[in-house]
Design an enzyme around this catalytic site. Structure first.
Site, PDB file in Angstrom:
ATOM      1  CD  GLN B 335      -3.083   0.642   0.148  1.00 19.62           C
ATOM      2  OE1 GLN B 335      -3.198  -0.502  -0.276  1.00 19.62           O
ATOM      3  NE2 GLN B 335      -3.829   1.641  -0.287  1.00 19.62           N
ATOM      4  CD  GLU B 362       6.225 -26.266  10.972  1.00 21.89           C
ATOM      5  OE1 GLU B 362       6.368 -27.355  10.406  1.00 21.89           O
ATOM      6  OE2 GLU B 362       6.531 -26.050  12.142  1.00 21.89           O
TER       7      GLU B 362
END
Lengths: 262, 378
Positions: B335, B362
């Site tokens: 952004q 994970e």
């Protein structure tokens, strides 16, 4: 064979430099220190000599404050055997540093066969210590070397001169050799190397121990200042083909008279 | 209380930073684009001692603490999260042996990794079982003097290059968690079939594949622990590896923050660098706050692990917070870069793609919250 490598700790190249209030030096509190890049070539060269001559002992020597021993520890993690630190918080001149290095080498009890240094430190760019040290020790010296080989009892070095040509020198030992970029590719200190470095001896000496006093000072620093800010660049509008000839001669003129680069 | 790293840890970090800067960052973009496996970086990192940090010194490792390995992984992930996934996967695969292996297994399978460059893969996830790891369908059958594995594994990191697999399967699906068992399987074993390399959104330099085990025979002595010990070993492995994964997100987030600060000082809009605009300042402040909080959680989770204190709760906080923060921070970095941020010419869109995976692998961010709640509401 005893090899000594003189190293300096310099501010990281990305450091924002601020002169101290009295102008005698720069603010050092928040600086990140690194080993002077030219000294890395000297350390690497010493380790290369050691590789082909395992009996060689590599000692790194530095003059400076103890707070951050980065350069010496890095050199030992790369593979140097031991280190000598001459402690001082002063911003010494080249003469005092060379004298301190000479004193430290003498104090080590070892006879130096080869003394390696970087050709210059990237902070003050004085380019003096190797030559002054060689003179004090009455030893031959060559600086800005980009090639190094041991041939029998002699050392053959190559030195860059104007126009990219090389000079070749042959010297006997002991001698002082100051290294330039291009000589070798300094290795990384490995993690096991860092662990091992912890156990390697580091001797600490004072300026008095190495016989340096205030009377040795040849240069007094008083006016550290930031360089003036660069003026903004000039823009030339040349989108109109009819005006391009004029713009080009205007630019060429300015390059001659103002920038004085052609 | 002391928040400072030891001198040694600071030196390790310096070295890892230097490695990331010189050996990883210059290649990260290209390797991502082409999906090149970072074999040269992997080897160099191994030579310097950055790989297999979990191997104890009595088996030839460096004897690093969990905090040490987090320091390394953070610095390397700063260079490239994708390459770091490849590097980290070795630890993830070897940890079950470190945690549950016998001395003989450790000597036979850990020590060679310290003597020469080798790659290992952790095989837990299956095409139909991700978060529900207890529902494993890969079958481990007793074949008398050996075990026989049959089943499919999915999303296996480093699979295409692995010398060794640590494979989870079940001796009986009806036993659920209690049937899960772990085997050390040499990659040269007959019956192992590799799938094609997955074309992923991010971490494109890491090699991810499906692996099929077709009647793969494994010596009896290659089981880690007893039949049924697998679940406990896997959970304990995750307690060790989650701080590591969190540190990877942390490294990526730090990179996004540093790049955002740098760019916001260079880019001018409305006559001033955008760093002078409060809208940008607030985003950068938010990034800094999250990076610091993620670092504290990550280092604490690793520190608890080193103290031998159960860290399941904090490791989940660290993994979820660091990866969620990394996603937010890298998105904000894009952004701040605006249109340029969306272009592959600039480094931040890759960070955003890489960040997403850390919220998923994970243990997803959602599974982490389940773990946290289970630990909190006991």
């Amino acid at each position: 064979m005893n090899i000594f490598v003189c190293v300096k700790q310099v501010p990281d190249t990305e450091t924002k430099i601020t002169p101290t209030g009295d102008g005698s030096f720069i603010e050092t509190a928040s600086i990140k220190w690194i080993m002077n890049p030219y000294d890395e070539f000297a350390v690497e060269q010493a380790l290369l000599i050691k590789q082909s001559n395992p009996a060689a002992n590599v000692t790194v020597v530095r003059v400076g404050p103890t707070k951050d021993t980065e350069a010496l520890r890095t050199a030992m993690a790369m593979g140097a055997d031991d280190a000598i630190l001459v402690e001082t918080n002063e911003n010494l001149d080249s003469y005092s540093i060379a004298k301190a290095l000479k004193g430290a080498i003498a104090k080590s009890g070892k006879t130096a066969d080869i003394i390696l240094t970087g050709k210059q430190a990237i902070d003050d760019d004085a380019l003096q210590v190797p030559q002054v040290l060689a003179e004090m020790l009455n030893l031959p010296s060559v600086s800005v070397i980009v090639g190094f080989e041991v041939s029998g009892n002699a050392i053959k070095v190559k030195r860059e001169i104007e126009g990219g040509a090389l000079e070749v020198y042959e010297l006997g030992t002991p001698c002082v050799i100051a290294c330039n970029k291009g000589l070798n590719t300094p290795r990384y200190a490995s993690l096991p190397g860092i662990m091992k470095a912890k156990k390697k001896p580091m001797t600490q000496l004072s300026l008095t121990d190495v016989g340096v006093s205030d009377s040795d000072r040849r240069v007094k620093y008083s006016q550290f200042r930031l360089p003036p800010e660069k003026p903004p660049g000039k823009k030339f509008e040349a989108t109109d083909p009819a005006k391009q000839n004029d713009v080009v001669s205007q630019v060429v003129g300015l390059l001659r008279t103002e920038a004085k680069v052609i | 209380m002391d928040f400072s790293l030891t001198t040694e840890q600071r030196e390790i970090r310096e070295l890892a930073n230097k490695f990331a800067k010189n050996e990883m960052i210059p290649y990260a973009q290209e390797y991502d684009e082409r999906g090149t496996f970072p074999i040269d970086q992997f080897k160099k990192a191994w030579e310097l001692g950055f790989i297999n940090t979990c191997i104890p010194s009595e088996f030839g490792g460096s004897g690093f603490s969990s905090v040490d390995s987090v320091v390394i992984s953070e610095a390397l992930a700063y260079g490239c999260m994708g390459m770091n996934t490849a590097f980290m996967a070795n630890d993830l695969a070897l940890l079950p042996i470190v945690i549950g292996g016998t001395t003989e297994q450790k000597k036979k399978y850990l020590t060679p990794f310290t003597q020469e460059f080798k790659i290992a893969s952790f095989c837990l996830t299956e095409p139909g079982n991700g978060s529900d790891a207890g529902g494993i369908k890969t079958i481990i059958k007793d074949g008398g003097d050996h075990w026989i594995i049959n089943g499919s594994k999915m999303w296996i990191t480093n699979a295409g290059y692995a010398d060794l697999f640590v494979v989870y399967g079940t001796i009986d699906p009806a036993l659920k968690h209690k049937g899960i068992s772990a085997l050390i399987v040499e990659a040269k074993s007959e019956g192992i079939e590799l799938g094609k390399k997955e074309d992923k959104m991010g971490h494109r330099s890491s090699d991810t594949r499906g692996v099929r085990f077709n009647n793969v025979k494994v010596p009896k002595e290659n089981m880690i622990g007893k039949p049924g010990d697998g679940w406990g070993i896997a959970m304990s492995t995750l307690d060790h590896s989650r701080p590591l994964v969190a540190s990877s997100a942390l490294g990526g987030a730090q990179r996004a923050l540093d790049l955002s600060i740098q760019y916001s000082k260079e880019r001018n809009q409305f006559g001033v660098p955008i760093a002078k605009h409060q809208a940008i300042q607030f985003m950068i402040a938010e990034m800094g706050m999250k990076v610091e909080a993620a670092r504290l959680l990550t280092y604490k989770a690793a520190w608890l692990c080193d103290q031998g204190i159960r860290n399941t709760e904090v490791a989940s906080y660290a993994k979820a917070f660091a990866s969620d923060s990394c996603m937010q921070i890298t998105t904000d970095a894009v952004q701040i870069y605006g249109g340029y941020g969306y272009s592959k010419e600039y480094p931040v869109e890759k960070l955003m793609r890489d960040a997403k995976l850390i919220q998923i692998y994970e243990g997803t961010s959602q599974i982490q919250r389940l773990v946290m709640a289970r630990e909190l509401i006991k």
